[in-house]
Scaffold this active site. Structure first.
Site, PDB file in Angstrom:
ATOM      1  CB  SER A 188      -1.044   0.028   1.186  1.00  0.00           C
ATOM      2  OG  SER A 188      -1.771   1.057   1.422  1.00  0.00           O
ATOM      3  CG  ASP A 358      -6.558  -3.818  -3.111  1.00  0.00           C
ATOM      4  OD1 ASP A 358      -7.007  -3.067  -2.467  1.00  0.00           O
ATOM      5  OD2 ASP A 358      -5.473  -4.248  -2.774  1.00  0.00           O
ATOM      6  CG  HIS A 391      -5.584  -2.884   0.951  1.00  0.00           C
ATOM      7  ND1 HIS A 391      -4.777  -2.624  -0.282  1.00  0.00           N
ATOM      8  CD2 HIS A 391      -5.094  -2.453   2.012  1.00  0.00           C
ATOM      9  CE1 HIS A 391      -3.859  -1.767   0.321  1.00  0.00           C
ATOM     10  NE2 HIS A 391      -4.006  -1.392   1.795  1.00  0.00           N
TER      11      HIS A 391
END
Ligand SMILES: *[C@@H]1O[C@H](CO)[C@@H](O)[C@H](O)[C@H]1NC(C)=O
Ligand SMILES: *[C@@H]1O[C@H](CO)[C@@H](O)[C@H](O)[C@H]1NC(C)=O
Ligand SMILES: *[C@@H]1O[C@H](CO)[C@@H](O)[C@H](O)[C@H]1NC(C)=O
Length: 416
Positions: A188, A358, A391
Site C-alpha cells: 500500500s 482490492d 487489500h
C-alpha cells in the site's frame, strides 16, 4: 480547484478500519469485544514489538532506533534468522529484506498471523535477514530529537517526507548494518513511497529488488457515494477541523468527523468494511481481532490531505500547498513537482501483486501504474494478479503464503 467525483479508496478503506474500531458507531463488531481505546493517548506495549510479537514465537529479534535527518527517531526491528532448524543457508551470507507497511498501520501488521502464515517469519525461515520499519508517528516511532508528539510541528509532514527522510534513513541503516543491498517489500503506502523514491533515483543504489503488494500510485477510481462525500470533506474541511495536527483514528475528533460523514444521505457506513476495502477473501477472524487491537495508528492530517490530493489530481505529485505563492516558495514552481514513474530505472527488478477485489488498489489504477512502467526491461518486471484478493489479504490472508509470499521468495532468489 475542482474536485473530481472520485476519492482514494486508499484513504477511505482505511477509514473503514477506523469505523469498525469506533464503538460509538455501532458497526456490528460486538464479537470483537473491548478494544482498549484510550482517547488521544497511544499506548505501545511496554516491552516493544520484539517481545510482544516475535520472541514469543521463538525467533531472535533485535530492536534499533534510527534517527532521520530531520530528527524523528524510528523504531526498527530485525529478525536475523529463522527458527532452529529453519533458515538454511548455513554460513552463507543472508540477504537482507526490508518490510515497509502502509498508512495508518505499523510494522506489527507483518506479524499478526501464525509464523507459518506471516511474511516476516516465512522470510526468516527461508534464510533471509528480515528488517521491519515503522514510519514516523506510529506508536513505536513517536519520538523526535527536539519535538514532542503533542507539538503540532511533530505532525507537519506528508508522504513526501517519508520519501525524503524516513525511507533513506532506514535503508541507509540496514545497508550499513548488513553491508549489502537489500530486497524491499512494500504494502500500500509502502509501495507508493518506494515508487516515488525510485522515480527520483533515490535508493536505487541500495535496493536490489522490490516486491510491491497492493501497489498504489494512482488513486482515481472510486465510485461509492461515500467516496464523493469524503473527497469534498477531506480536502475542503479537514484542515479547518484538525489544523496541522495528529490524525489519530482512535481519538474523538476523528470519530466525530466520521460520524458526521456517515450521517450524510446516501452514505451507508454499516457495510463499509467490505463496501470500501473490497471483500477480503481470506482473513482469519482471530487475526482480525488482533489487527484491531494493534491498529490503526496515527498519521499526520497533512499526510491524509496529500493522499486526497493524489486522488483528486489523478497524478502523482508532491504536496500541493494550494496557493501559487506557497508552492513557489517551497518548490520554485507554481505547481508541485510530479513524480514521474517512467524515470524508475528500467533495469530495477520489480514484482507487483494486485488483487481483483482490492478497492484500495483498484485494478484500473494498477493498470495506469503498469502503463507507466511499460518501458521497463521485460525480464525485470513480474506482475501477479490475484482475482479473489482484497487489500488486507496480501498481508494477513491465510492463503497469502501459497498464493503470494512463495512467489515473492522465488523472485528474491532470482536476484542473486
Ligand atoms: C511546516 O513545514 C514547512 C516545510 O515543509 C514549513 O515551511 C512550515 O513553516 C512548517 N510549519 C510549521 C507550523 O512548522
Ligand atoms: C486462525 O488463527 C488462530 C489463532 O492464531 C489459529 O489457531 C487458527 O489455526 C487460524 N486458522 C487458520 C485457518 O489459519
Ligand atoms: C515523464 O518522463 C518522460 C521521459 O523522461 C517524459 O516523456 C514524460 O513527458 C514525463 N511525464 C510527465 C508527466 O512529466
Amino acid at each position: 480547484m475542482a474536485l473530481h467525483s472520485s476519492f482514494p479508496s486508499a484513504v477511505w478503506s482505511l477509514f473503514a478500519f477506523l469505523l469498525v474500531t469506533e464503538p460509538y458507531l455501532a458497526l456490528g463488531s460486538s464479537r470483537r469485544g473491548p478494544l482498549g481505546l484510550t482517547g488521544n493517548v497511544i499506548i505501545a506495549p511496554p516491552a516493544g514489538m520484539c517481545a510482544a510479537a516475535v520472541a514469543v514465537h521463538g525467533y531472535k529479534c533485535q530492536e534499533f532506533d534510527v534517527r532521520t535527518d530531520d530528527g524523528y527517531i524510528l523504531s526498527v526491528q530485525r529478525i536475523p534468522e529463522g527458527r532452529v532448524g529453519g533458515g538454511g543457508g548455513g554460513g552463507k551470507t543472508k540477504q537482507p529484506v526490508l518490510l515497509q507497511h502502509g498508512v495508518l498501520v505499523d510494522g506489527m501488521t507483518w506479524l499478526l498471523n501464525s509464523p507459518d502464515q506471516s511474511l516476516a517469519f516465512i522470510l526468516a525461515d527461508n534464510g533471509f535477514d528480515v528488517w521491519i520499519s515503522n514510519i514516523r508517528g506510529t506508536r513505536f516511532s513517536r519520538r523526535h530529537a527536539t519535538l514532542n508528539a503533542n507539538d503540532p510541528e511533530f505532525w507537519n509532514w506528508t508522504w513526501d517526507d517519508l520519501v525524503m527522510h524516513d525511507l533513506p534513513s532506514v535503508i541507509d541503516f540496514v545497508f550499513k548494518q548488513t553491508g549489502q543491498k537489500m530486497n524491499y517489500v512494500g504494502h500500500s503506502l509502502g509501495t507508493l513511497i518506494a515508487l516515488a523514491s525510485f522515480s527520483e533515483g533515490r535508493q536505487v543504489d541500495k535496493v536490489k529488488s522490490a516486491a510491491l503488494l497492493s501497489p498504489i500510485a494512482y488513486l482515481s477510481h472510486m465510485t461509492t457515494a461515500l467516496g464523493v462525500v469524503a473527497a469534498r470533506s477531506f480536502v475542503g474541511e479537514i484542515t479547518k477541523l484538525f489544523g496541522l495536527a495528529e490524525f489519530n483514528p482512535k481519538g474523538a475528533p476523528v470519530a466525530n468527523f466520521l460520524k458526521a460523514l456517515c450521517a450524510q444521505p446516501g452514505v451507508d457506513c454499516y457495510d463499509l468494511m467490505s463496501a470500501v476495502t473490497g471483500k477480503n477473501c481470506c482473513l482469519n477472524a482471530s487475526t482480525e481481532d488482533l489487527f484491531l487491537k494493534n491498529e490503526p495508528q496515527s498519521t499526520a492530517t497533512k499526510n491524509m490531505i496529500h493522499l486526497a490530493q493524489t486522488v483528486r489530481d489523478g497524478i502523482l505529485s508532491k504536496y500541493d500547498y494550494g496557493n501559487v505563492n506557497y508552492n513557489l516558495e517551497h518548490y520554485g514552481e507554481s505547481r508541485p513537482p510530479v513524480y514521474n514513474l517512467t524515470n524508475i530505472p528500467h533495469n530495477l527488478p520489480l514484482f507487483l501483486s494486485y488483487g481483483g477485489r482490492d478497492a484500495l488498489s483498484d485494478v484500473r489504477d494498477v493498470q495506469t501504474l503498469l502503463d507507466s512502467l511499460k518501458l521497463h526491461e521485460p525480464d525485470k518486471i513480474s506482475v501477479q494478479y490475484v482475482k479473489d484478493f482484497a487489500h488486507a489479504d496480501f498481508i494477513m490472508g491465510v492463503t497469502a503464503k501459497d498464493v503470494v509470499f512463495n512467489q515473492v521468495i522465488e523472485f528474491f532468489r532470482r536476484q542473486l
